[in-house]
Design an enzyme around this catalytic site. Structure first.
Site, PDB file in Angstrom:
ATOM      1  N   CYS A   1       0.812  -1.206   0.000  1.00  8.37           N
ATOM      2  CA  CYS A   1       0.000   0.000   0.000  1.00  8.37           C
ATOM      3  C   CYS A   1       0.848   1.259   0.000  1.00  8.37           C
ATOM      4  CB  CYS A   1      -0.992   0.016   1.161  1.00  8.37           C
ATOM      5  SG  CYS A   1      -0.400  -0.603   2.711  1.00  8.37           S
TER       6      CYS A   1
ATOM      7  N   CYS B   1      -1.970  -2.445   9.309  1.00 10.13           N
ATOM      8  CA  CYS B   1      -1.440  -1.165   9.795  1.00 10.13           C
ATOM      9  C   CYS B   1      -0.974  -1.298  11.244  1.00 10.13           C
ATOM     10  CB  CYS B   1      -2.506  -0.069   9.719  1.00 10.13           C
ATOM     11  SG  CYS B   1      -3.037   0.310   8.066  1.00 10.13           S
TER      12      CYS B   1
END
Lengths: 173, 293
Positions: free
Chosen positions: A66, A136
């Site tokens: 990402c 994350c």
């Protein structure tokens, strides 16, 4: 989706997008938890320490799929082994920013060995991260570990050179 | 009566094994009771199995396990497969990839599986999406990384002239649905192949090399470089500075596209993935610049 609202946070404050984060949250069924939005709007501990400072450990991690990159730094008191200060800089989505922000808050005041037990699941739970954003929190956990590892290796190096110095002095004498 | 023929002339399992080579034509639910009793468990054959050797078959984005090349499952039985069994019996015996026969649902004309079967050549009716045809085939370009992007637009528009949903108002519900699906697939193909990064990821996917979405890295050099780059973008003041950085990023993108191509041609997939990672980071930085401009 919120990737488009990704931003870098500097100590100097934010540009406009906080409203965008909220707007997206209101319109779609999958929303950012209010804690994530809070960390986004009121960032804590954003900044940089001098990475050459022997008391500073720097953890630099990234999620290439990402395009996220996260830096987490800790300042450790040599005598007590306690983390006295922490800061972060993250380029990525709101969840990544919030995860690293939470990480800096949680490591402050703890021992370096202790923070190694902070798990990504705790961070994710605290922020109510959806499954798609779990990585994350993993990134934040990796960053903590990397920072501690960096500090420890710095200390090991400086200890090694300290041991060498007295030997040299003895040889000179 | 054809039921008896089937049972007596060829063992069922052989038919099933053979039909796994024949591409499937999707169709809306059209279940015939006769067919349910004949083929139990219900089965579907998947076109994508013939082109890949993975134990999983992907139908419309969902993975189904296959056993010996046969996909068991699904509540619907497809009328086209029945037609294939009855009318295409002879083709069971002599099968090779080039002799795959697809059949038009409308006019029953057959066509070679290798020719593009989005629109039937004889009756001009739009066919169901066939996922074994990859994006390169749809847009009629060679399956390599370094394609000529200018050519894509022409072919894309040509297909949309035939497939665009707006042009099939007068046709049946079924055909309109096919048109919508095909049109969407052509759009995806065009978008994927025009962008170098998505093209890279797609062409690796065709080789069954999947870029892990959740992988994390700690390469200090790469990360430090990206960190500096993003900081520079953030701190840049004025469009001139931003455009300068943008130009630098373009150079780097070109370099890593080339690097990807080399790695891909030499089947060095680790290096290919590393190139993709770099390209992703640069692309994100570029997006930030565009936002600021």
């Amino acid at each position: 989706m919120l990737r488009h609202a990704s931003k870098m946070i500097l100590g100097q404050g934010l540009r406009s997008p906080p409203t965008r984060a909220v707007a997206v949250g209101a319109g779609t069924p999958r929303m950012y938890h209010e804690r994530v939005v809070d960390h986004y709007n009121n960032p804590r501990n954003v900044g940089s320490f001098d990475k050459n400072d022997p008391n500073v450990g720097t953890g630099l991690v990234g999620a290439p799929a990402c395009g996220d990159v996260m830096k987490l730094q800790i300042r450790v008191d040599d005598d007590t082994g306690k983390i006295v200060d922490a800061c972060f800089k993250t380029f990525g989505c709101g969840s990544a920013i919030a995860s690293s922000s939470v990480a800096t808050e949680w490591v402050k005041g703890k021992q370096t060995e202790e923070v190694l037990t902070i798990k990504n699941t705790e961070i994710a739970k605290h922020l109510s991260l959806p499954p798609v954003k779990l990585h994350c929190s993993m990134l934040a956990e990796d960053a903590i570990k990397a920072a501690v590892k960096d500090y420890e290796s710095k200390r090991a190096k400086s200890n090694a050179s300290e041991e060498a110095a007295p030997v040299e002095k003895a040889a000179d004498a | 009566m054809w039921k008896k023929k089937l049972y007596s002339s060829t063992p069922l399992l052989t038919i099933l094994l053979r039909t796994s080579k024949i591409p499937k034509i999707h169709s809306p639910n059209s279940v015939s009771h006769k067919n349910i009793t004949l083929l139990d468990p219900l089965l579907q054959t998947s076109a994508s199995f013939s082109s890949s050797s993975s134990p999983f078959v992907e139908i419309e984005g969902v993975s189904f396990p296959t056993v010996g090349g046969i996909f068991f499952g699904g509540p619907t039985f497809h009328r086209e497969n029945v037609n294939l069994f009855t009318k295409k019996k002879n083709s069971f015996c002599s099968e090779s990839k080039s002799a795959e026969k697809l059949q038009c649902w409308n006019c029953d004309a057959t066509a070679d599986g290798t020719t593009l079967f989005l629109v039937c050549q004889s009756c001009r009716s739009i066919q169901a999406v066939n996922h074994s045809i990859d994006y390169f085939q749809i847009l009629g370009v060679e399956r390599k990384y370094n394609i000529e992007v200018e050519k894509l637009e022409g072919k894309y528009k040509n297909w949309q002239k035939k497939l665009h949903p707006d042009l099939v108002h007068s046709k049946s519900q079924r055909e309109r649905e096919y048109a919508a699906e095909q049109s969407a697939r052509v759009i995806n193909a065009y978008r994927t192949l025009t962008d170098p990064l998505s093209r890279a990821i797609y062409i690796l996917k065709l080789e069954n090399v999947v870029v892990d979405e959740e992988e994390r890295i700690t390469d200090p050099e790469l990360l430090a470089e990206i960190m500096e780059l993003r900081e520079a973008v953030e701190e840049a003041e004025g469009n001139q500075a931003l455009n300068q950085i943008k130009a630098q990023i373009q150079d780097k993108m070109q370099y890593w596209c080339k690097s990807f191509e080399d790695a891909f041609l030499n089947k060095k997939y680790e290096d290919a993935i590393a190139s993709i990672q770099r390209m992703t980071y640069y692309k994100r930085a570029n997006e930030e610049i565009i936002k600021k401009l």
